[in-house]
Design an enzyme around this catalytic site. Structure first.
Site, PDB file in Angstrom:
ATOM      1  N   GLU A  68     -99.535 -29.016 -26.491  1.00  0.00           N
ATOM      2  CA  GLU A  68     -98.966 -27.727 -26.098  1.00  0.00           C
ATOM      3  C   GLU A  68     -97.651 -27.500 -26.829  1.00  0.00           C
ATOM      4  OE1 GLU A  68     -97.972 -25.206 -22.002  1.00  0.00           O
ATOM      5  OE2 GLU A  68     -98.488 -27.337 -21.916  1.00  0.00           O
ATOM      6  N   THR A  85     -94.716 -24.000 -27.925  1.00  0.00           N
ATOM      7  CA  THR A  85     -93.992 -22.893 -27.301  1.00  0.00           C
ATOM      8  C   THR A  85     -94.938 -21.747 -26.945  1.00  0.00           C
ATOM      9  OG1 THR A  85     -92.025 -23.480 -28.583  1.00  0.00           O
ATOM     10  CG2 THR A  85     -92.097 -21.270 -27.606  1.00  0.00           C
ATOM     11  N   PHE A  86     -95.859 -21.425 -27.847  1.00  0.00           N
ATOM     12  CA  PHE A  86     -96.770 -20.306 -27.576  1.00  0.00           C
ATOM     13  C   PHE A  86     -98.241 -20.676 -27.775  1.00  0.00           C
ATOM     14  CE2 PHE A  86     -95.700 -19.985 -32.074  1.00  0.00           C
ATOM     15  CZ  PHE A  86     -96.929 -19.810 -32.667  1.00  0.00           C
ATOM     16  N   GLY A  87     -98.527 -21.933 -28.176  1.00  0.00           N
ATOM     17  CA  GLY A  87     -99.904 -22.337 -28.440  1.00  0.00           C
ATOM     18  C   GLY A  87    -100.330 -23.531 -27.607  1.00  0.00           C
ATOM     19  N   ARG A  88    -101.626 -23.664 -27.415  1.00  0.00           N
ATOM     20  CA  ARG A  88    -102.202 -24.788 -26.687  1.00  0.00           C
ATOM     21  C   ARG A  88    -103.495 -25.223 -27.373  1.00  0.00           C
ATOM     22  NH1 ARG A  88    -101.557 -21.842 -21.500  1.00  0.00           N
ATOM     23  NH2 ARG A  88     -99.737 -22.645 -20.385  1.00  0.00           N
ATOM     24  N   ILE A  89    -103.802 -26.515 -27.239  1.00  0.00           N
ATOM     25  CA  ILE A  89    -105.094 -27.047 -27.654  1.00  0.00           C
ATOM     26  C   ILE A  89    -105.730 -27.711 -26.437  1.00  0.00           C
ATOM     27  CG2 ILE A  89    -106.320 -28.664 -29.146  1.00  0.00           C
ATOM     28  CD1 ILE A  89    -104.285 -28.255 -31.266  1.00  0.00           C
ATOM     29  N   ASP A 103    -101.151 -27.544 -46.873  1.00  0.00           N
ATOM     30  CA  ASP A 103    -100.448 -28.146 -45.742  1.00  0.00           C
ATOM     31  C   ASP A 103    -101.143 -29.436 -45.321  1.00  0.00           C
ATOM     32  OD1 ASP A 103     -98.657 -28.587 -43.734  1.00  0.00           O
ATOM     33  OD2 ASP A 103     -99.250 -26.889 -42.488  1.00  0.00           O
TER      34      ASP A 103
END
Length: 590
Positions: free
Chosen positions: A321, A323-327, A448
């Site tokens: 997790e 700041t604004f994303g989750r897996i 990347d």
């Protein structure tokens, strides 16, 4: 008797040192330290001062250490600079050792007869001594001269002869004879008047001198004007970038340092060349914020053909997790047979995520779409229904993110040192190189590559994935350099940092850093260097140093990936072959 067994590979002594020209392979020859000169047996080596004088490295190069021959070192044909006229070898023996010395060159006209300051046969001294071999160019011709120094040593008690062959290459050049001007005495012409040619007109050399001075002054004046214009242009560019940057750009200036990293300087020949793109690689030039120019509707349209219903996906545990994303660890139900289901990774965003962040997640998730390789993990499906936040689905790998896995291994290393072996780490590197080799053949540039953008399962199968949400989930690995764009500065090649030029050669550079991550179990490279100083630091030739317990052969692979000239870096197929051979060699010791 001197057994013909090479020294086992050792580590570099930890200090700042410089790599001489073309020394990727020589890294394999330098052993872990000088040892003590009181050890029993015969020792023949190049001292640290001699190695530094010839090839610019702060290390001792042993040919024989305590009666053990280093065949790797003997097989290497060192280049002697043209201005160097003498070679120095250190040696000593604990017991009586007889020797015979022979010197041979292949171009006798290009060099004078080699001479040594010791007798051609005798006994190796008991105390530490240095003998010298003189190799002077004759100046008669241009030629590359091969010197073969043969040292036959015999232990008196054994009465058998061991032959040591030392090879050196030296460039010799023809001497240019300078023009000698003979003063001309005044003569009389037919009219009886004294005629002095010096007083009549300047000589040719004088005219050439004045013309050369004038041309040099003109060139200096033009260069000064060009530099002034470039300086004014760069000042305007900086002011423009500063005006565009917002308060968020200051977040990437520094980070807390909890680990100590050492650096070395690689003075390869291409370090002196301008940073340009390689003609041998497909190159992609990326302008600032190129992904942000794509709208959310355009991003959704690109993945509409793989969109599925949100009802088929069940979210379970949160794996990572930001700041604004989750897996999430999710479950995907088969469309035709609801009784069948499979595990998936689910990338999604929180409610506070902006439209730009959602668009970038969808766009970057398509980087590997349509590619099929055992070491790639492309996007599988998406959920883009208007009522819900978009979700990206990828096949599940139950040990998850490679960087987090490596750090977990480091935590348990003290209690369970056999949890992951060096052979396992090399096997992971081979898989990453195989996946990148496939991308290079398809002319796909990742841009990347890092351990954070790979995943792993319980069988240690590694797959490369896209970098969607990586900036949010690994914020310390990305930095804003005043242009409102977070980039993986510590993994980027110099031409990518300076010119925003990306190619497979830039991916090779990132692979070298990823290999360093593997051998350090997830440490952060260049952790002590300010991101704003990275470009200057790399341009000056400095690199991260060899990790502890990393074999010299493996570090040589990393160092070759970090050549400044993209054409000097190996191709991924070469890296696969080299690492596979090294992996097999490691298996021979198990």
């Amino acid at each position: 008797m001197l057994p013909g067994v090479p020294d086992p590979p050792g580590g570099w002594r930890r200090r700042r040192r410089r790599l001489g020209p073309g020394l990727c392979m020589l890294l394999l020859l330098l052993l872990s330290g000088p040892g003590t000169h009181s050890d029993p047996g015969l020792n023949v080596y190049m001292s640290e001062e001699e190695v530094r004088r010839l090839i610019g490295l702060d290390a001792e190069l042993y040919y024989v250490r305590n009666d053990i021959i280093n065949h790797y070192a003997l097989s290497f044909n060192l280049l002697v600079p043209s201005e160097t006229n003498s070679l120095h070898f250190s040696w000593h023996a604990k017991s009586k050792v007889e020797y015979k010395l022979g010197l041979q060159v292949d171009h006798s006209l290009a060099v004078d007869t080699p001479q040594a300051n010791i007798s051609m046969q005798g006994d190796v001294p008991y105390s530490l001594s240095v003998f010298r071999v003189d190799l002077f160019c004759s100046g008669k011709m241009d030629s590359e001269v091969m010197l073969l120094m043969q040292l036959n040593v015999t232990i008196s008690s054994a009465k058998n002869i061991t032959v040591l062959n030392f090879k050196r290459r030296k460039m010799c050049y023809r001497k240019v004879e300078q023009e000698v001007k003979v003063p001309i005495s005044p003569e009389k012409n037919s009219s009886g008047i004294n005629f002095d040619p010096v007083n009549v007109a300047p000589t040719t050399s004088t005219r050439v001198f004045y013309i050369s001075v004038g041309v040099c002054c003109a060139v200096i004046f033009l260069v000064a004007i060009i530099l002034a214009v470039l300086h004014l242009h760069s000042m305007k560019r900086v002011e423009l970038d500063d005006s565009m940057s917002d308060s968020s750009s200051s977040q990437g200036l520094s980070q807390p340092s909890t680990q100590t990293t050492q650096y070395l300087r690689a003075d390869t020949p291409n370090n002196a060349t301008p940073v340009t793109s390689s003609s041998g690689y497909p190159t992609l030039r990326i302008e600032k914020n190129d992904l942000k120019s794509v709208t959310l509707l355009e991003a959704k349209a690109k993945v509409k053909d793989i969109a599925i219903s949100r009802e088929r996906v069940t979210l379970k545990d949160v794996l990572h997790e930001g700041t604004f994303g989750r897996i999430f660890h999710g479950i995907l139900v088969d469309e035709k047979d609801p009784s069948k289901e499979k595990a998936v990774f689910v990338k999604t965003v929180k409610d506070q995520a902006s439209e730009v962040q959602i668009t970038m997640m969808l766009t970057e998730s398509c980087k590997l779409r349509g590619l099929h390789h055992r070491n790639l993990l492309p996007i599988g499906h998406v959920c883009i229904e208007d009522a819900e936040k978009p979700m990206v689905l990828l096949p599940f790998m139950n040990w998850g993110n490679l960087k987090l896995f490596l750090r977990q291994c480091k935590l348990v290393e003290a209690n369970n040192p056999q949890a992951i072996s060096q052979q396992d780490l090399v096997h992971m590197a081979i898989q990453i190189a195989c996946g990148m080799s496939y991308l290079a053949r398809r002319e796909v540039i990742h841009k990347d590559l890092a351990a954070r953008n790979c995943v792993i399962d319980e069988s240690l199968q590694v797959k490369i994935t896209d970098n969607a949400l990586s900036r949010d989930l690994f914020p310390m690995d990305y930095h804003c350099l005043g242009d409102n764009e977070n980039r993986p500065v510590r993994w980027m090649a110099l031409e990518s940092l300076v010119n925003k030029e990306f190619s497979s050669a830039g991916d090779v550079w990132a692979f070298g850093v990823t290999l360093w991550e593997l051998m350090t179990l997830g440490q952060t490279p260049y952790v002590d260097i300010d991101p704003f100083e990275m470009a200057a630091y790399l341009k000056d030739g400095y690199r991260i140093a060899q990790p502890i317990n990393c074999p010299d052969e493996l570090f040589a692979v990393m160092a070759c990936c970090w050549a400044l000239d993209p054409e000097e870096r190996p191709k991924f197929q070469q890296l696969v072959q080299c690492l596979t051979e090294f992996h097999a060699a490691l298996g021979a010791y198990v």
